[in-house]
Design an enzyme around this catalytic site. Structure first.
Site, PDB file in Angstrom:
ATOM      1  N   ASP A  95    -113.218  34.872-102.829  1.00  0.00           N
ATOM      2  CA  ASP A  95    -112.497  34.854-101.555  1.00  0.00           C
ATOM      3  C   ASP A  95    -111.422  35.932-101.520  1.00  0.00           C
ATOM      4  O   ASP A  95    -110.376  35.802-102.136  1.00  0.00           O
ATOM      5  CB  ASP A  95    -111.857  33.480-101.352  1.00  0.00           C
ATOM      6  CG  ASP A  95    -111.187  33.353 -99.991  1.00  0.00           C
ATOM      7  OD1 ASP A  95    -111.410  34.229 -99.137  1.00  0.00           O
ATOM      8  OD2 ASP A  95    -110.439  32.384 -99.789  1.00  0.00           O
TER       9      ASP A  95
ATOM     10  N   ASP B  44    -113.368  39.075 -94.718  1.00  0.00           N
ATOM     11  CA  ASP B  44    -113.226  37.853 -95.504  1.00  0.00           C
ATOM     12  C   ASP B  44    -114.505  37.540 -96.271  1.00  0.00           C
ATOM     13  O   ASP B  44    -115.491  37.114 -95.681  1.00  0.00           O
ATOM     14  CB  ASP B  44    -112.875  36.698 -94.568  1.00  0.00           C
ATOM     15  CG  ASP B  44    -112.699  35.380 -95.301  1.00  0.00           C
ATOM     16  OD1 ASP B  44    -112.493  35.403 -96.520  1.00  0.00           O
ATOM     17  OD2 ASP B  44    -112.772  34.334 -94.641  1.00  0.00           O
TER      18      ASP B  44
END
Length: 460
Positions: free
Chosen positions: A86, A286
Site C-alpha cells: 500500500d 494508490d
C-alpha cells in the site's frame, strides 16, 4: 466498500485533500524530453549501506486475487507475514493475537506481542495518531493507533517494535527494529471477503512508513519501486541500488502539507487518441486499490464513450456478472483479452503541467476477463465509494510497469520498457529482468533466489 471492489481503497480519509499519480506512457513511462540519468546525492550516512537495496518477491493479481502482497519476516526467531502492498498509507500493521476481531488468519499465523510496546512518548506515536486522537498524559503508556480507510474499513491496535531481518543486495544481513501496528480489531465493510493477508505494508511518505524508518537508521535510501505482473510474478524493492544510471523518466512530486501521498497533476482524458473534454483531473495513485476510480461525472462520461463505441459490435450487457459493475458478454465465453481487444479503444491520461507526459492505457490495462468468460470495465464510480470528487489510479493501470518513488529527490519515475542499458551499482538485477518488457518471469526469480541463497544467505 462498493460491491465491485475486491479490497478497499487504502487512503486515509483525512489525507484525501492531496493527490498523486505516476506519469507513464505505454512505450516508456514518461516523455523522452523529461528523461534524465540518476546522479549521486551527497549524504552524511554510510554510502556503502544506503546505496544498497532490499528486494521482495511480489505475488497476486488484479483479478481474481484482488491485491498484490509480499512476505515480511518479523521477530527473533523470524516469522513470515504476508502483507498487502500500500503506497497510499504509512503504517505497516499485522493482525495481532490479542485476541483479534475481524481477522482472516488462523491463530498460529497472528503476531504475538512480547513486551515490545512503543510508548506514547515516542515521536512515531504522534505520527500514527491523527490530531485529537493523540493523547499521552503518561509517557510510558502504550501507543494506540486507529487507521480508517476511504471505504470506512479500519484497523485498531497498538504500536510495537520488533526485529525485521533484511538481506541487502550488497550482502549484508541486518536486523533493524521497526515500529509497526499490531491490529486487534479490523473492519471490512465490503460484500466481498477481506484479503487473505496478515496485514498492510505501508509505503507512504510519512514518518511512520517503513521506508522512512530505514532511511533514518541509515540502512537504505528513501526510495521504493515496484512492478506488478499481469500474469507473472513481480517485485518490490527498497533503496536505490537497483536503479539504472539512465533509462528512467521522471516527474516531480508536488509539495503539500501532506507527508503521506505522492502527488502530481492535473490531467486531461483522451479516448482513442482524441480529446474528451475532460480536463483538470486530480488523481490519487494508490497500490492499495485493485481498480481505478473516477468521480461520478468523469466515470459516466467514460462509460458513455465506451458504450457508444461498442454500438454494432458483438458484445451485450451482462448484468448477471457480479465481478464488477459494468460487464459484457459474447455468444461464447471469452477466453482472453485478445478475443475482444479490437472492440475497445485505448485511454490516455495526459498531464497538462508537463510536455508530452502521458499514461497510455491499452484495453488490457482497464479491462478484466472474469472466470465466467465475460469482460468487465475495471474503472469504478468513486463517488459511490465515498471518494466524492477524487480519482484513484489503482493496480489495474500499473500492471507490467516498473514504478519508482524517489523520496530523496522528490520525484516519481518509470523504467522505460524500450531501454536496454545496464544496471548500475549491483550485480543481481539482471536476474530480475527489471528492464524486460514485462515484470520478471518465475524463472528469473528462481535464478535470483538461487544466487542469493548460495552467495548471500550462507554468509554468517
Amino acid at each position: 466498500m462498493e460491491k465491485e471492489s475486491q479490497r478497499s481503497v487504502s487512503l486515509v480519509m483525512t489525507m484525501l485533500l492531496f493527490f498523486i499519480v505516476m506519469t507513464a506512457n505505454f512505450q516508456g513511462c514518461l516523455s523522452a524530453a523529461s528523461q534524465t540519468p540518476i546522479k549521486g546525492k551527497s549524504t552524511t550516512l554510510d554510502n556503502d549501506r544506503v546505496g544498497s537495496s532490499v528486494v521482495f518477491r511480489v505475488t497476486g493479481n488484479v483479478y481474481p486475487t484482488g491485491y498484490y502482497s509480499v512476505i515480511l519476516n518479523i521477530g527473533n526467531p523470524p516469522k513470515a507475514f504476508d502483507l498487502d502492498i500500500d503506497t497510499g498509507s504509512d503504517l505497516t500493521w499485522v493482525q495481532c493475537d490479542a485476541p483479534c476481531k475481524g481477522c482472516t488468519k488462523p491463530r498460529d499465523e497472528l503476531y504475538n506481542p512480547k513486551n515490545n510496546l512503543v510508548p506514547c512518548s515516542n515521536s512515531l506515536c504522534q505520527a500514527v495518531s491523527t490530531g485529537k486522537n493523540y493523547n499521552c498524559e503518561v509517557p510510558t503508556e502504550q501507543c494506540d493507533y486507529e487507521v480508517e480507510y476511504a471505504d470506512l474499513g479500519s484497523s485498531l491496535g497498538v504500536l510495537l517494535s520488533d526485529y525485521v531481518p533484511l538481506r541487502l543486495t550488497n550482502g549484508s544481513l541486518l536486523r533493524p527494529r521497526i515500529a509497526f501496528g499490531c491490529g486487534y480489531n479490523q473492519k471490512y465493510l465490503g460484500l466481498h471477503s477481506p484479503p487473505d493477508t496478515a496485514g498492510i505494508l505501508g509505503l507512504g511518505r510519512g514518518k511512520a512508513s517503513i521506508l522512512s524508518q530505514l532511511r533514518t537508521m541509515g540502512i537504505t535510501k528513501n526510495v521504493v519501486g515496484h512492478c506488478f505482473g499481469r500474469v507473472r510474478e513481480g517485485f518490490l524493492f527498497f533503496g536505490d541500488h537497483l536503479l539504472p544510471s539512465s533509462g528512467i523518466t521522471w516527474t516531480p512530486m508536488l509539495h503539500s502539507s501532506s507527508d503521506t501521498l505522492y502527488s502530481s497533476g492535473p490531467a486531461e482524458l483522451l479516448f482513442g487518441g482524441k480529446p474528451t473534454g475532460i480536463k483538470g483531473l486530480q488523481l490519487i495513485f494508490d497500490s492499495g486499490s485493485s481498480y481505478a476510480y473516477f468521480n461520478a461525472q468523469v466515470y459516466q462520461s467514460v462509460l458513455n464513450l465506451v458504450r457508444k463505441d461498442l454500438t454494432g459490435k458483438p458484445l451485450k450487457d451482462a448484468p448477471e456478472e457480479k465481478a464488477l459493475a459494468v460487464c459484457w458478454k459474447t455468444a461464447k465465453p471469452i477466453k482472453s483479452i485478445i478475443d475482444i481487444k479490437g472492440y475497445f479503444k485505448p485511454l490516455t491520461i495526459n498531464f497538462t503541467n508537463a510536455k508530452n507526459v502521458q499514461l497510455q492505457l491499452a484495453p488490457e490495462d482497464y479491462l478484466i476477463i472474469t472466470k465466467d468468460g465475460n469482460v468487465c470495465l475495471g474503472i469504478l464510480n468513486g463517488s459511490e465509494q465515498g471518494l466524492e470528487n477524487f480519482n484513484v489510479i489503482g493496480d489495474i493501470f500499473m500492471q507490467d510497469r516498473v514504478v519508482v518513488y524517489d523520496n530523496e529527490k522528490q520525484q516519481i519515475g518509470c523504467v522505460d520498457r524500450e531501454y536496454n542499458g545496464g544496471i548500475s551499482h549491483q550485480p543481481y538485477a539482471a536476474y530480475f529482468d527489471i528492464l524486460e518488457e514485462r515484470c520478471p518471469a518465475t524463472y528469473a526469480f528462481e535464478k535470483a533466489n538461487e544466487l542469493i541463497d548460495t552467495q548471500l544467505f550462507n554468509k554468517k
